[in-house]
Design a protein around this motif. Sequence first.
Motif, PDB file in Angstrom:
ATOM      1  N   ILE B   2       0.850  -1.183   0.000  1.00 38.05           N
ATOM      2  CA  ILE B   2       0.000   0.000   0.000  1.00 38.05           C
ATOM      3  C   ILE B   2       0.882   1.228   0.000  1.00 38.05           C
ATOM      4  N   PRO B   3       0.387   2.305  -0.499  1.00 38.32           N
ATOM      5  CA  PRO B   3       1.191   3.538  -0.504  1.00 38.32           C
ATOM      6  C   PRO B   3       1.248   4.168   0.883  1.00 38.32           C
ATOM      7  N   ALA B   4       2.147   5.116   1.002  1.00 37.14           N
ATOM      8  CA  ALA B   4       2.376   5.747   2.302  1.00 37.14           C
ATOM      9  C   ALA B   4       1.156   6.511   2.779  1.00 37.14           C
ATOM     10  N   THR B   5       0.436   7.106   1.856  1.00 37.24           N
ATOM     11  CA  THR B   5      -0.761   7.837   2.279  1.00 37.24           C
ATOM     12  C   THR B   5      -1.758   6.887   2.910  1.00 37.24           C
ATOM     13  N   MET B   6      -1.916   5.745   2.303  1.00 38.24           N
ATOM     14  CA  MET B   6      -2.824   4.759   2.855  1.00 38.24           C
ATOM     15  C   MET B   6      -2.352   4.311   4.239  1.00 38.24           C
ATOM     16  N   THR B   8      -0.615   5.997   6.461  1.00 38.04           N
ATOM     17  CA  THR B   8      -0.888   6.975   7.519  1.00 38.04           C
ATOM     18  C   THR B   8      -2.381   7.078   7.786  1.00 38.04           C
ATOM     19  N   ASN B   9      -3.177   6.986   6.756  1.00 40.88           N
ATOM     20  CA  ASN B   9      -4.621   7.012   6.985  1.00 40.88           C
ATOM     21  C   ASN B   9      -5.037   5.849   7.876  1.00 40.88           C
ATOM     22  N   ALA B  10      -4.525   4.678   7.558  1.00 46.76           N
ATOM     23  CA  ALA B  10      -4.906   3.495   8.343  1.00 46.76           C
ATOM     24  C   ALA B  10      -4.412   3.618   9.775  1.00 46.76           C
ATOM     25  N   LEU B  11      -3.197   4.146   9.901  1.00 49.00           N
ATOM     26  CA  LEU B  11      -2.668   4.327  11.254  1.00 49.00           C
ATOM     27  C   LEU B  11      -3.547   5.286  12.042  1.00 49.00           C
ATOM     28  N   LEU B  12      -4.008   6.306  11.360  1.00 50.51           N
ATOM     29  CA  LEU B  12      -4.845   7.289  12.029  1.00 50.51           C
ATOM     30  C   LEU B  12      -6.147   6.640  12.499  1.00 50.51           C
ATOM     31  N   VAL B  13      -6.718   5.830  11.655  1.00 51.46           N
ATOM     32  CA  VAL B  13      -7.949   5.146  12.040  1.00 51.46           C
ATOM     33  C   VAL B  13      -7.685   4.253  13.255  1.00 51.46           C
ATOM     34  N   ALA B  15      -5.384   4.606  15.486  1.00 54.34           N
ATOM     35  CA  ALA B  15      -5.153   5.424  16.686  1.00 54.34           C
ATOM     36  C   ALA B  15      -6.474   5.912  17.245  1.00 54.34           C
ATOM     37  N   ALA B  51      -1.883  -2.445   8.669  1.00 57.96           N
ATOM     38  CA  ALA B  51      -1.378  -1.370   7.824  1.00 57.96           C
ATOM     39  C   ALA B  51       0.135  -1.476   7.664  1.00 57.96           C
ATOM     40  N   TRP B  52       0.816  -1.663   8.764  1.00 61.65           N
ATOM     41  CA  TRP B  52       2.279  -1.777   8.669  1.00 61.65           C
ATOM     42  C   TRP B  52       2.653  -3.032   7.893  1.00 61.65           C
ATOM     43  N   TYR B  55       2.240  -2.357   4.364  1.00 60.24           N
ATOM     44  CA  TYR B  55       3.192  -1.346   3.898  1.00 60.24           C
ATOM     45  C   TYR B  55       4.572  -1.978   3.695  1.00 60.24           C
TER      46      TYR B  55
ATOM     47  N   ARG C  59      -2.659  13.478   8.245  1.00 61.42           N
ATOM     48  CA  ARG C  59      -2.170  13.198   6.901  1.00 61.42           C
ATOM     49  C   ARG C  59      -3.084  13.882   5.900  1.00 61.42           C
ATOM     50  N   PHE C  70     -12.090   3.957   1.262  1.00 58.16           N
ATOM     51  CA  PHE C  70     -11.416   3.935   2.574  1.00 58.16           C
ATOM     52  C   PHE C  70     -12.068   4.930   3.519  1.00 58.16           C
ATOM     53  N   LEU C 111      -7.177  -2.194   2.825  1.00 58.19           N
ATOM     54  CA  LEU C 111      -5.723  -2.319   2.979  1.00 58.19           C
ATOM     55  C   LEU C 111      -5.193  -3.553   2.259  1.00 58.19           C
ATOM     56  N   LEU C 165      -4.498  10.765  21.698  1.00 58.86           N
ATOM     57  CA  LEU C 165      -4.750  10.755  20.253  1.00 58.86           C
ATOM     58  C   LEU C 165      -3.959  11.865  19.568  1.00 58.86           C
ATOM     59  N   LEU C 168      -0.450  10.691  19.196  1.00 64.32           N
ATOM     60  CA  LEU C 168      -0.324   9.682  18.148  1.00 64.32           C
ATOM     61  C   LEU C 168      -0.417  10.338  16.775  1.00 64.32           C
ATOM     62  N   ILE C 172       2.283  10.255  13.869  1.00 64.17           N
ATOM     63  CA  ILE C 172       1.957   9.712  12.539  1.00 64.17           C
ATOM     64  C   ILE C 172       2.239  10.766  11.470  1.00 64.17           C
ATOM     65  N   GLU C 216       8.220   7.228  -3.578  1.00 63.11           N
ATOM     66  CA  GLU C 216       8.125   7.515  -2.146  1.00 63.11           C
ATOM     67  C   GLU C 216       9.450   7.518  -1.403  1.00 63.11           C
ATOM     68  N   LEU C 220       9.840   9.212   2.342  1.00 61.37           N
ATOM     69  CA  LEU C 220       9.168   8.313   3.274  1.00 61.37           C
ATOM     70  C   LEU C 220      10.086   7.205   3.753  1.00 61.37           C
TER      71      LEU C 220
END
Lengths: 769, 147, 284
Positions: B2-6, B8-13, B15, B51-52, B55, C59, C70, C111, C165, C168, C172, C216, C220
């Motif tokens: 998955i791309p990096a944007t995905m 971070t989005n997933a990580l945010l969810v 969190a 997610a990780w 990634y 992000r 998503f 994902l 949060l 975090l 992130i 990336e 990244l």
Amino acid sequence: MQSSAANLLVLVPLLPLVGAIGTVLLGRRLGPRAHLPAVAGIGAAAVVAFLLLLGTANQVGGGHGDPMRPVEPVEMISTLWQWATVGDARSGDLTATGLEAVGAPVAPGTADNGGAFSIPIALRLDPLTATLLTIITGVGLLVAIYSIGYMHDDPGYPRFFALVAMFVFSMSMLVAASNFLLVYVFWEAVGACSYLLIGFWYTKPEAARAAKKAFLVNRVGDFGLAIATFLLWMTYGTLDFHDTHLADGTIVEGILGQIRLADEAGYVGGAVGTAICLLMLLAACGKSAQMPLHVWLPDAMEGPTPASALIHAATMVTAGIYLITRSAPLFVGCPGALTMVSIVGATTALVAALIATVQNDLKRVLAYSTISQLGYMFVALGTGTMLGFTAAIFHLLTHAFFKALLFLGAGSVMHAMGGVIDMRRFGGLRQVMPITAATFLVGACALAGVAPFAGFFSKDEILAALHAKAHPEAHGSDHAEAGSAGERPRDLSGGVRLATSLPSRPFRPASMITRTSRTDAAAAHGVSSGVSHEKVGLDALDHPSTWRLLFWMSLLTAGLTAFYTFRAVFMTFTGPVRVPKEAGHHAHESPSVMTMPLVVLAVLSAFAGLVLFATNALSGFLAATPSLTAPALARTAVPHVFHWDIAIQGTLAAAIGIAVAAIGHLGRRSDSPQMERYLGPLGGLFANKFYFDQIYAALIVKPLEALSLLTAFFDRAIVDGTVDAIGQVPSAWGSAIRRMQSGLVQRYALAGVVGVLAIVLALAWQLRP
Amino acid sequence: MIPATMLTNALLVGAVLFCLGLVGILTRRNLIVMFLSAELMLQGVSVTLVAWSRYHGDWGGQVLVVFVLTVAACEAAVALVFVLQAFARTGRLDASAWQALREESLPRVIDHELPADDRVVPTWPHLSPAGVLPEGDDSRSLERDHV
Amino acid sequence: MDPVSTTAAPSGLLLAGSVASLAAALWLLLPKASDTVASRRLGFLLGAVALSGFAATGRSLGCVGEDAVFLTVAGIAVISGLATIVTRSPVYSAIWFAMTLAGVSGVLLVLGAQFLGVATIVVYAGAILVMFLFVLMLAQPSGMAPYDRVSNEPMLAAAAGAVLLGLLTLSIGRLSAAEPPACCRMPSRAQAVAAASVVAPSTDAASKDDASKDDESATLIAPAQPGGDTGDANEVAHLGAELFGRHLFAVEVAGVLLLVALVGAIAVVSRGEATETDHRREGR
């Protein structure tokens, strides 16, 4: 010979120590035979001590009988091990102490010591030590045997024998030690044994109080000895009595070593010397119960009677006499201090005798008698002459015999009377206990100085020594002058001449004493520094008029002694038979294990004086003691003669005393009106012991109590208050935080989360870009 | 992958879910809801792990999530048994019912002000009975008026 | 992808506002004595604001069209999760939790973890959640229990959760801006796994990964080298191979753990009251 004698010498203290430890370990198991280890140990030590005495006497050889011949000192040192060694204890900070700055004298032979401080555990054997060892172990043995009967039902039976053996060990170490520090150690050890024996019946409040009193009063004296020891080390650089030959060839001159003794200028006089001597006198006053530290001894009679006989009559109280005799060369250099010794002794002797005349407690009479007799010995020591020192030891020896005898006799009476010791409550015991009565009478005669008995001869010598000081022109000055000229003429006629001249000689005022003789005497005393020929301060006391006063005080004391002794004899043993009800119906003579020591001591009290005086064995023997061979002392030796004139005066005083006692008490009921009603207000003074206890209570005890109340308040309110306040802090924190302990798990979890958040926030702050 | 944007989005969810679960477990007093909150936290962790994993192209994360599921099942089984036991003792599902571990001198924490029960009580239509009403104890109706 | 390079670290002001509004929203929404309908509505509003704020700070979302799915599933998961913890009735909570699971499952599917997405639904919603509901039916007293109407320390807990949060989100957001930490620069473990992998890597997957990597890797964390994880088609097969290959022992242990939990649950229950035993056995 040397090595075997050394081994034997070690045995003398060792055997009682083994006996004490054995009694402690086996006491419970042995039960009624718990005395065996202690008695065996002390008995074996007595045998060994007697052998050593014989051996030493053999070594001294034919010296006795001719006191004017130069005596070779006899001593044997046995160094067991080094206790402590400090390399340069003196270096560097001596100037910081300011002692050198103020010109404190450092004795010759001190500097090459290098300032090293070492304490060898060394025992010595010389005539003085051998004599005292024999007395200690011999009297100790007799008392121990007597105690088998006296203490037989006591629950603390093993403890008593362990303590007695321990005491014999400490005392023999005290007299055998060859080092001032060791002397100090065992000085304390005998004090501790004494404390334990006085407080033997520790559940009895009086006994506990008496033990505490004895210990505290003794501490005052011990303090003096400690300071004296410090001063000695600062002055002489060593604490050893003997010379030490080091491996590298150098010699550490001991304070009482042969080298220093031979040196006329070997001892420091002046202020430092006098201070040392006075501090030692303070120590001796404490242990030997001299004024003003005598108050503990009468109270010490609360202990078991055998302990009183052993410690508070025969042996421990002589420690002060021993200390001064051992340090004789130091004292001889300080005439003022010597005179103080005599003054203290004579005052004590007189005051104690006066108190003894009105006491009704038999043991207390004997206790004050002991103080009085010890004062006699101090008087003799204070004369600073060979005759004085040997007379003191002679009197010590005879006193040990007859005072032990009297105490054991009193114990026998007490034993038979069911613990009653008040003389007014019994009487006529002659019929009940004949052996005790007879032996007690012998002891009383010896104490009173009745002619053939032991005390007569020793008291005679003391009075003679005093008389010689009081009348130096009669037989002292020529010796002093001759001594300073370095030659000792034989003057065999001195005593005889005195005998013929004294009775008719009137007292002359002090101004008539020629000045030259006094200054010469001062020079002859070997004052090495710090003192001019003009006598100043304490030394000014050393004056024939002082000595005359002391002589008459002693003579008066002799009369009083005879009076109170026979008063006690008459009250106890004569008159109608009366027995207190505590004794029950079977008041009887004590068992043979108790009477046998009485008989032995009675024989010794009766004949020891005569034998020793007639053969002159003791004084000639003692003259070979290193301490007494100092030139300043040796040249005061006088021929051994019997002083008829003084003997007549002494006997006369004794006879008057006995006669007065007989008028007042012979054949009367002991609770009949007493003689003290003739004394008027003085009787109250004597009965209250000159108010010494009250004075001490007002001057020392009460202020100390006030001070301790103050400090106790300070301790409780301020020190403890501070500590408590500090202690309240965590407690206050605790009660604040305690509210968080709600028991709700979610609050705990919340607290955990907040904590984690705090850590994470701190980390985030640290790692911020 | 998955791309990096995905990522971070997933990580945010993940969190957000984790934090919500945390708040829930800290605040809600119903034991069941507390467990639901715990499961919510586990969901957040699972999302993060996946997610990780995606990634990095590493299967470890996903395998770990499988085990997380397993352990969650075990935990739920055991924990619910305990919840039931606790309910049997107190008659409540209240986490605050147990305060025995509190400091002795402290009083029990009691809810002093309770909000009014503001639920709307439903009014059911009353139908005319068809036939004979069976004998029964109305007070012990099997139907709950509220779940 | 473009905003990745242009977006700097998230604005601190925005983040702080998000944290504050999330805390306020949670506090307003959690059950407590002073609840009103208006406050709850305000809470929902603030919550929405806070979540969008976090999304914005965490992000930049890139192409919306690509991530619309998503966004949808993530929104379902997050909003349902919020509802789970703020709903008074535990039964509603459980149902909201089921919604959360659906959303999470969607996120996992997006994902690319098909197996886990399905397994979450099956295991959680099908087994665990049903068990919860059973217990609720057994244990819930009639009416709304008082302890469901109040919360424990809602303000402090809400603040703590919001701050956590925020932290975090901050970290992130920094992932894109920061240098990759040392551990992440090391060769991926997947690379080593790939060599021994049961399934051979396919070439097209490799080329695709190379292409994405080019974009990336400048800013990244270096993504892993392509391993066996290629297409979606055999993702389940790969996971199974991984699970029963490298992690076989752990699977066995997990099986034992399940057995132990089963035995333990029965053991504890059978010591309880006999009347409830039968019901509880059905729980697992």
